[in-house]
Structures are given as structure tokens and as C-alpha cells.
Design an enzyme around this catalytic site. Structure first.
Site, short mmCIF file in Angstrom:
data_model
loop_
_atom_site.label_atom_id
_atom_site.label_comp_id
_atom_site.label_asym_id
_atom_site.label_seq_id
_atom_site.Cartn_x
_atom_site.Cartn_y
_atom_site.Cartn_z
N GLU A 1 0.55 -13.54 11.96
CA GLU A 1 1.06 -12.42 12.74
C GLU A 1 1.06 -11.19 11.84
O GLU A 1 1.43 -11.29 10.66
CB GLU A 1 2.49 -12.73 13.21
CG GLU A 1 2.59 -13.93 14.13
CD GLU A 1 1.92 -13.70 15.48
OE1 GLU A 1 1.92 -12.56 15.96
OE2 GLU A 1 1.38 -14.67 16.04
N HIS B 1 3.13 3.50 -8.91
CA HIS B 1 2.94 2.07 -9.21
C HIS B 1 4.18 1.51 -9.91
O HIS B 1 4.58 0.37 -9.66
CB HIS B 1 1.70 1.87 -10.09
CG HIS B 1 0.41 2.24 -9.40
ND1 HIS B 1 0.13 1.86 -8.11
CD2 HIS B 1 -0.67 2.96 -9.82
CE1 HIS B 1 -1.08 2.31 -7.77
NE2 HIS B 1 -1.57 3.00 -8.79
N ARG C 1 0.35 7.65 -2.57
CA ARG C 1 0.88 8.68 -1.65
C ARG C 1 2.36 8.95 -1.93
O ARG C 1 2.82 10.08 -1.86
CB ARG C 1 0.67 8.25 -0.19
CG ARG C 1 -0.69 8.64 0.34
CD ARG C 1 -1.05 7.88 1.57
NE ARG C 1 -1.42 6.50 1.24
CZ ARG C 1 -1.65 5.56 2.14
NH1 ARG C 1 -1.52 5.84 3.43
NH2 ARG C 1 -2.00 4.36 1.77
N ARG D 1 0.18 9.23 -10.07
CA ARG D 1 0.03 7.98 -9.30
C ARG D 1 0.69 6.80 -10.01
O ARG D 1 1.25 5.91 -9.37
CB ARG D 1 -1.47 7.68 -9.10
CG ARG D 1 -2.17 8.64 -8.16
CD ARG D 1 -3.67 8.30 -8.07
NE ARG D 1 -3.87 6.94 -7.58
CZ ARG D 1 -3.82 6.59 -6.30
NH1 ARG D 1 -3.58 7.49 -5.38
NH2 ARG D 1 -4.02 5.35 -5.93
N ASP E 1 0.84 -1.21 0.00
CA ASP E 1 0.00 0.00 0.00
C ASP E 1 0.87 1.25 0.00
O ASP E 1 1.96 1.25 0.56
CB ASP E 1 -0.91 -0.02 1.24
CG ASP E 1 -2.05 0.97 1.13
OD1 ASP E 1 -2.29 1.49 0.01
OD2 ASP E 1 -2.71 1.22 2.15
N LEU F 1 11.43 -20.11 -4.16
CA LEU F 1 10.28 -19.33 -3.69
C LEU F 1 9.07 -19.46 -4.62
O LEU F 1 9.22 -19.36 -5.84
CB LEU F 1 10.69 -17.85 -3.62
CG LEU F 1 9.58 -16.87 -3.23
CD1 LEU F 1 9.27 -16.96 -1.74
CD2 LEU F 1 9.97 -15.43 -3.59
N ARG G 1 -11.13 2.02 -9.80
CA ARG G 1 -10.22 3.17 -10.01
C ARG G 1 -10.40 3.73 -11.42
O ARG G 1 -10.94 3.06 -12.30
CB ARG G 1 -8.78 2.71 -9.80
CG ARG G 1 -8.56 2.35 -8.35
CD ARG G 1 -7.10 2.14 -8.03
NE ARG G 1 -6.99 1.89 -6.60
CZ ARG G 1 -5.90 2.07 -5.88
NH1 ARG G 1 -4.80 2.50 -6.46
NH2 ARG G 1 -5.89 1.82 -4.59
C1 FPP Z 1 -1.74 0.25 -3.42
O1 FPP Z 1 -1.29 1.57 -3.51
C2 FPP Z 1 -1.20 -0.55 -4.50
C3 FPP Z 1 -1.94 -1.12 -5.51
C4 FPP Z 1 -3.38 -0.92 -5.60
C5 FPP Z 1 -1.36 -1.92 -6.57
C6 FPP Z 1 -0.07 -2.62 -6.28
C7 FPP Z 1 0.67 -2.66 -7.54
C8 FPP Z 1 2.02 -2.64 -7.66
C9 FPP Z 1 2.91 -2.72 -6.50
C10 FPP Z 1 2.70 -2.52 -8.99
C11 FPP Z 1 2.45 -3.58 -10.00
C12 FPP Z 1 2.45 -4.97 -9.49
C13 FPP Z 1 3.21 -5.99 -9.95
C14 FPP Z 1 3.00 -7.35 -9.41
C15 FPP Z 1 4.26 -5.82 -10.95
P1 FPP Z 1 -2.38 2.74 -3.65
O2 FPP Z 1 -2.44 3.10 -5.08
O3 FPP Z 1 -3.67 2.32 -3.05
O4 FPP Z 1 -1.69 3.84 -2.80
P2 FPP Z 1 -2.41 4.99 -1.96
O5 FPP Z 1 -3.21 4.30 -0.88
O6 FPP Z 1 -1.26 5.78 -1.41
O7 FPP Z 1 -3.26 5.76 -2.92
#
Ligand code: FPP
Length: 250
Positions: A217, A47, A34, A43, A30, A141, A81
Site C-alpha cells: 500500500e 541530510h 529541498r 544540502r 525524500d 525491529l 551526485r
Molecule cells: C533524498 O533527499 C535523500 C537521500 C538521497 C539520502 C537519504 C539520506 C539520509 C536520510 C541521511 C543519512 C542516512 C542514514 C541512514 C543515517 P534529496 O537529497 O533527494 O532531496 P531533494 O529531492 O529535496 O533534493
């Protein structure tokens, strides 16, 4: 009583198994948005940097001897989104699966996925199935990507699967136990997570592995996902090693 020492790096219980590496780590990644907002970036850049952090986490887990890593990469709710953000996330996923495949093969990583995978764009489904097939013989893994995944949806799919088996005469309702039901979930091939990590300081499950996290945990860090690195994982595992897991006993 449920013990939840949120944000705690200090042990809540006496040391019992000082050098235990969790067998299965699950991560709610998460804070990408931000991270980007703090830098005045779109944003999608958060990512993109989040995908780099995925690579680091996979390598670190492999090096530390974790057997299973489940990453919450795209939830059932994430479809809400803006379309451009969804498209960017699908692009990053596709690119990750294609570009990192050789490296994952070399590092003995086995790809797996959970979720309603047929919701994904066809190109992502193809890259995913290719990655799963090509790495099927790997013994290091196991990287499980949760994609179009929701814990409630998984439980509903599990119930439908149970009902089908009962209707077809393959399952006697009297024999249904938690272990039997677990065999109808997406995660039936793997043990439940031992450690759940969430970045960005939020204290929520967000519909992630609702059944499987019963005895996991929790470890929460204020760090945003794109900044997550091996030392954070080591800190989480060190905290895990200090926990006394009683599984409801005394
Ligand atoms: C949450 O951050 C993250 C996601 C919704 C997506 C996670 C995706 C990645 C880490 C990148 C692509 C994945 C792979 C497997 C290559 P948010 O956008 O909700 O952040 P915020 O809460 O700060 O807005």
C-alpha cells in the site's frame, strides 16, 4: 485494476482491519535537499537533519510494533551526485552506524543492509558489518538499510544467481516460480513490505524494491523527510489499517 489513491489520507475502501500495524514498512526518504534550500542551508545540512529523522523513525517503528523497516538511504543513482555530497552522505551513514550502535543494542534493533554494499567506502562497510554482527542476536525491529541499492540491479543480480544455480545443476529451470526467484533477491530473508511511505510528495518508485512492492500500500506525504516524525508514521499506519488489501482477488 490498480488502485492508487495518491496523497489520500481518507480510506479508499471500507474499514476491514481497524488496528492493523504493518509488519514491514519501507520508506523513500525524500526532500532533504529541498528542506535545506527552503532555509538557505547547504544540502548536506538537510541530510544531517535527515539522519535525525531516521533515528526518530526507527524508534517510532519499534514502539508501534513494526517488525521490519527498510529505508532507502542511498540509491545506485545517487553516485551521480557531486562528490562532496556523496562524501557527506557516506560520512553521515558511517557516523550513524558507529554512534547509534549502543542505543540500537539497548532498543533491541537488528541492523541489516541490502544493495551492492562493496561499492561503499571501506570505513562504511566496516561500520556496517560491525553493526550487523553486534545486533545479530536482537529480536526487536529489523532495520534494513538500502545502500547503493537499485531495484533493477537487484533483479539483474537475482537473475545471475539463478543462472549460476542452473549451470551448477542445483536448480531445474522448470521449477522456477516467483517464490523461487524471490529466494535469489537481497531481501530473501524477510517478507515483502506491506506499506510504502514516500515523503516530499513525489509519486515515483525511483527504482526502489521493484519486485517486493508489488502488493504494498502506498502512502505519500508532502512533508519533507527531515520533518517526518512519529505522528506522520501513525497517520500512515492509520491509513494503512483502513485499506482493503485484495492481492488481486475480489
Ligand atoms: C533524498 O533527499 C535523500 C537521500 C538521497 C539520502 C537519504 C539520506 C539520509 C536520510 C541521511 C543519512 C542516512 C542514514 C541512514 C543515517 P534529496 O537529497 O533527494 O532531496 P531533494 O529531492 O529535496 O533534493
Amino acid at each position: 485494476m490498480v488502485e492508487f489513491d495518491s496523497m489520500a489520507l481518507q480510506p479508499s475502501s471500507p474499514v476491514v482491519q481497524p488496528s492493523v500495524v504493518p509488519r514491514h514498512v519501507a520508506i523513500i526518504m525524500d526532500g532533504n535537499g529541498r528542506w535545506a534550500a527552503q532555509r538557505g542551508l547547504p544540502r548536506t545540512e538537510g541530510h544531517r537533519r535527515g539522519a535525525d529523522a531516521v533515528q526518530r523513525a526507527v524508534e517510532a517503528c519499534g514502539e508501534m510494533g513494526v517488525d521490519f523497516l527498510t529505508l532507502y538511504a542511498f540509491s545506485s543513482e545517487n553516485w551521480k551526485r557531486p562528490p562532496a555530497e556523496v562524501e557527506a552522505l557516506m560520512f553521515l551513514l558511517d557516523r550513524f552506524l558507529r554512534n547509534k550502535l549502543d542505543e540500537m543494542l539497548k532498543k533491541n534493533v537488528r541492523f541489516q543492509a541490502i544493495g551492492r554494499l562493496t561499492d561503499l567506502p571501506t570505513s562504511c562497510q566496516e561500520s556496517l558489518h560491525r553493526a550487523i554482527e553486534r545486533t545479530a542476536g536482537n529480536t526487536g525491529l529489523t532495520l534494513i538499510l538500502a545502500l547503493s541499492y537499485g531495484g533493477r540491479e537487484e533483479i539483474v543480480d537475482g537473475v545471475k544467481s539463478v543462472v549460476r544455480d542452473v549451470q551448477d545443476g542445483r536448480l531445474d529451470p522448470a521449477t522456477i516460480t516467483p517464490d523461487v526467484f524471490s529466494q535469489h533477491l537481497y531481501t530473501r530473508h524477510w517478507p515483502d513490505p506491506d506499506l510504502l511511505i514516500r515523503t516530499s510528495g513525489e509519486l515515483r518508485l525511483s527504482n526502489f524494491l521493484l519486485w517486493q512492492l508489488s502488493y504494498a500500500e502506498f502512502w505519500v506525504t508532502p512533508k519533507l523527510w527531515p520533518d517526518f516524525n512519529k505522528s506522520d508514521l501513525e497517520e500512515a499506519c492509520a491509513a494503512f489499517a483502513q485499506r482493503e488489501r485484495r492481492f488481486g482477488g475480489v
